[in-house]
Design a protein around this motif. Structure first.
Motif, short mmCIF file in Angstrom:
data_model
loop_
_atom_site.label_atom_id
_atom_site.label_comp_id
_atom_site.label_asym_id
_atom_site.label_seq_id
_atom_site.Cartn_x
_atom_site.Cartn_y
_atom_site.Cartn_z
N LYS A 127 0.87 -1.04 -0.06
CA LYS A 127 0.15 -0.01 -0.03
C LYS A 127 0.96 1.15 0.13
O LYS A 127 0.33 2.28 -0.68
CB LYS A 127 -0.81 0.06 1.29
CG LYS A 127 -1.88 1.27 1.33
CD LYS A 127 -2.63 0.94 2.76
CE LYS A 127 -3.48 2.36 3.02
NZ LYS A 127 -4.42 2.00 3.98
N ASN A 135 -5.01 4.56 -2.96
CA ASN A 135 -4.89 3.09 -2.85
C ASN A 135 -6.22 2.37 -3.09
O ASN A 135 -6.54 1.38 -2.37
CB ASN A 135 -4.46 2.44 -1.37
CG ASN A 135 -5.41 3.08 -0.25
OD1 ASN A 135 -5.85 4.57 -0.33
ND2 ASN A 135 -5.73 2.26 0.65
N ASN A 136 -6.87 3.23 -3.81
CA ASN A 136 -8.30 2.47 -4.01
C ASN A 136 -8.31 1.81 -5.40
O ASN A 136 -9.21 1.50 -5.76
CB ASN A 136 -9.33 4.02 -4.42
CG ASN A 136 -9.40 4.82 -3.07
OD1 ASN A 136 -9.61 4.12 -1.99
ND2 ASN A 136 -9.58 5.93 -3.06
N SER A 149 -7.86 -1.37 -7.68
CA SER A 149 -8.14 -2.91 -7.54
C SER A 149 -7.03 -3.80 -7.34
O SER A 149 -5.86 -3.85 -8.28
CB SER A 149 -9.00 -3.40 -8.78
OG SER A 149 -8.98 -4.99 -8.61
N HIS A 150 -6.81 -4.24 -6.12
CA HIS A 150 -5.36 -4.95 -5.59
C HIS A 150 -5.65 -6.50 -6.11
O HIS A 150 -4.58 -7.24 -6.63
CB HIS A 150 -5.26 -4.84 -4.32
CG HIS A 150 -3.97 -5.92 -3.73
ND1 HIS A 150 -4.71 -7.12 -2.98
CD2 HIS A 150 -2.76 -6.04 -3.87
CE1 HIS A 150 -3.51 -7.82 -2.68
NE2 HIS A 150 -2.35 -7.15 -3.31
N THR A 169 -9.71 -3.84 -3.04
CA THR A 169 -8.69 -3.10 -2.77
C THR A 169 -7.84 -3.41 -1.67
O THR A 169 -8.04 -4.62 -1.12
CB THR A 169 -9.06 -1.41 -2.12
OG1 THR A 169 -9.82 -1.61 -0.97
CG2 THR A 169 -10.17 -0.91 -3.33
#
Length: 291
Positions: A39, A49-50, A52-53, A77
């Motif tokens: 992050k 940090n929005n 898509s992880h 996220t």
């Protein structure tokens, strides 16, 4: 079975639960640290940090066609992933607490079987069923264990019998160096276990839940219970959208010298172990004087 074997078996099972709990904690901490590092790097690159992880796909196997059908996917996220890890860690802790109560219950049953085997006068006659009393001298420990398992209202009925036979145990449940009402803590954990197993650890009736615990503990005081006891039980819950969920995660305490935390789960498990240790020593002093 010897008394020491019964206690050692309990301790062995408790150790395995404790190790499992600590492993769950370590895995969760490591994964959260990894995600937080990612992050920080992402924030430096894109400024937020929005993004898509991760993306998780879900499939159904159609029994009619035999085909595998993708029916949904979820994008998450980093913050959402961290939240999910924390939720799952708490859920695992809930099941550890439930299982710790189960092995406590099993231990209590085996202790009761042991004292029946050692002294037939330690049991009320109804616990022997339809057997002729003259036949009891030929029965081994397994008979008494089988009878103990079918006793009603376990562990309450067995603990009440222990309180009658061992007055010192009854006193130490309340008045002890731990400054804990151990009878209250047994009942608290028993009700937590019921809520975890049958309601996913959640309730929409927390005041009624607390009332049941205090009434069974003899602490209801005619509808005027000690506010500290209410606050204590409430402290185990986290509220969201009118639903209260049992939260057993560690509480961090930071100061200038070092980081520490209060381990809620291990503290509750420790109360059950203290009771088991009290009973083990009380029974040993009465029925194993030669040791």
């Amino acid at each position: 079975m010897e008394l020491e074997e019964i206690f050692d078996e309990y301790i062995c099972k408790l150790e395995q639960l404790t190790i499992a709990k600590r492993s769950m904690k370590e895995i969760a901490v490591n994964e959260i640290n990894r995600l937080n590092q990612k992050k920080e790097k992402t924030l430096k690159v894109i400024g937020n940090n929005n993004f898509s992880h991760s993306t998780d796909f879900f499939f159904i196997e159609d029994p009619k066609s035999g085909q595998i059908i993708r029916y949904n996917y979820i994008k998450s996220t980093i913050d959402e992933n961290i939240k999910q890890i924390i939720l799952q860690k708490n859920k695992q802790y809930q099941w550890i607490l439930s299982e710790s109560f189960e092995i406590f219950r099993e231990f209590i049953i085996k202790l009761y079987a042991y004292i029946g085997y050692k002294d037939i006068n330690s049991w009320p006659l109804k616990d022997y069923g339809n057997i002729v009393l003259s036949e009891l001298s030929n029965k081994d420990y397994t008979y008494f264990l089988a009878q103990a398992k079918i006793k009603k209202d376990i562990p309450d009925s067995i603990l009440n019998r222990f309180r009658t036979i061992f007055p010192q145990y009854k006193n130490l449940e309340i008045n002890n160096k731990l400054n804990k009402n151990l009878n209250f803590e047994i009942i608290l954990i028993e009700h937590f276990r019921h809520l975890i197993v049958h309601c996913g650890g959640k309730t929409i009736e927390k005041p009624l839940f607390i009332e049941k615990i205090l009434k069974k503990s003899g602490l209801w005081n005619n509808g005027k219970p000690d506010s500290e006891k209410i606050d204590f039980i409430s402290s185990f819950f986290q509220s969201k959208d009118a639903i209260d969920a049992i939260r057993l995660l560690e509480i961090e305490s930071k100061n200038d010298a070092f980081d520490s935390y209060y381990d809620i789960l291990e503290n509750l498990m420790g109360s059950l172990t203290s009771i088991c240790f009290l009973l083990f020593n009380e029974i040993k002093s009465v029925y194993c004087k030669e040791i």
